[in-house]
Design an enzyme around this catalytic site. Sequence first.
Site, PDB file in Angstrom:
ATOM      1  CD  GLU A  58      -2.498  -1.345   2.110  1.00  0.00           C
ATOM      2  OE1 GLU A  58      -2.746  -0.746   3.404  1.00  0.00           O
ATOM      3  OE2 GLU A  58      -3.952  -1.995   2.575  1.00  0.00           O
TER       4      GLU A  58
ATOM      5  CD  GLU B  60      -4.941  -8.180   2.185  1.00  0.00           C
ATOM      6  OE1 GLU B  60      -5.570  -6.907   2.679  1.00  0.00           O
ATOM      7  OE2 GLU B  60      -2.805  -7.607   2.417  1.00  0.00           O
TER       8      GLU B  60
END
Length: 359
Positions: free
Chosen positions: A132, A245
Amino acid sequence: MSPELSLAKAYEKYFKIGAAVAFHNIDSYYPVLEKHFSSITPENEMKYSSIQPKEGVFTFDKIDRIFEVARKLGIKVRAHAPVWHNQTGKWMYQDGDKPASPELIYERIDAHSKAVCERFNKDVYAWDVVNEAARDEVFDVNTGGSPVYRESDYFKLCGEGFIEAAFKSMAKYSPDAQLFYNDYNECDPAKRERIVTLIRTLQDKGCRIDGFGMQQHYFFEPDYDELKRSIETYAALGLRLHITELDISLMATLNPGEKRLKPEDEGFKQYIQQALHPTPEKLAKIGDIYVKLFEVYRSYSDVIDSVTTWGVADDYTWLDFFGADPNMPKVKQYPLLFDENHEPKPCVVRLIEDAEAGR
Ligand code: GLA
């Protein structure tokens, strides 16, 4: 469901089927993992704050237990041990009472990478190296910052150099496992462009990056065309892809379009009522979304090697805790493939049938 059916077996010819697990639940999930999964990812136990809460103090007991179970299951781990702006001790960014220099941060990343690789390499097939680091919101000249990178502590102290440092260390200590960059909202066209720039920059600097992890947390109904475009765009960078995820919140069946309803929005009361008392149709819709997503994933199995759900069964999911919408009362979100009793939901049978029929 007939007892011999297995998700992982049905998907052997396509990709691995993985799940995120935690130290406190892995034993309770053992039978499901053994039957249906071919990969596991530690949910939090490999993050910097878990493994090195203080500089030089390494705590491996919880993560060691997860690896012990993985070995017993006979499956390799998709390791999520990333350099990330969250779940990292403040010590990383400080040098006494001064901010740490980039060189000191790179040394720390290198020492951490060495420690985790030496201990776990033999049971790991892929590492999330950085998580991220791309900017989330649209760039605005007035607020400044970088048009590409997140204004994290790492970025403020090092610029983008920390990403390169992390990949270089991992390449040195883990020559055999695949190295991944992992991010979310990865199918949003503007964010996708930023992620592509981040990855190209790394490649231009000569870093080994083998893959991109598409997180795939869904709070909205997926845009399947945008998903396909994203898979093609990332694969065109020469990368392998993992879905890392995946989960589908109940809210994906309630949110109109790409907008999370807020208390001041019209229809909010009704929305909350629907969330608190989900109809069987809405719950089945989560399954329909899984079926459609897997159809897309299968059609790109030449570039996708692994599909991981962020959790195993609905009795434990991050969406019940910090992933919950802060504007909502606590609602159960039923985001996974297995129910609260660890039984496969009806969509699991459809996923297996579709795979076996080669659809
Ligand atoms: C992000 C991180 C994961 C996890 C999830 C939510 O996507 O990559 O490690 O923290 O959020 O649980």
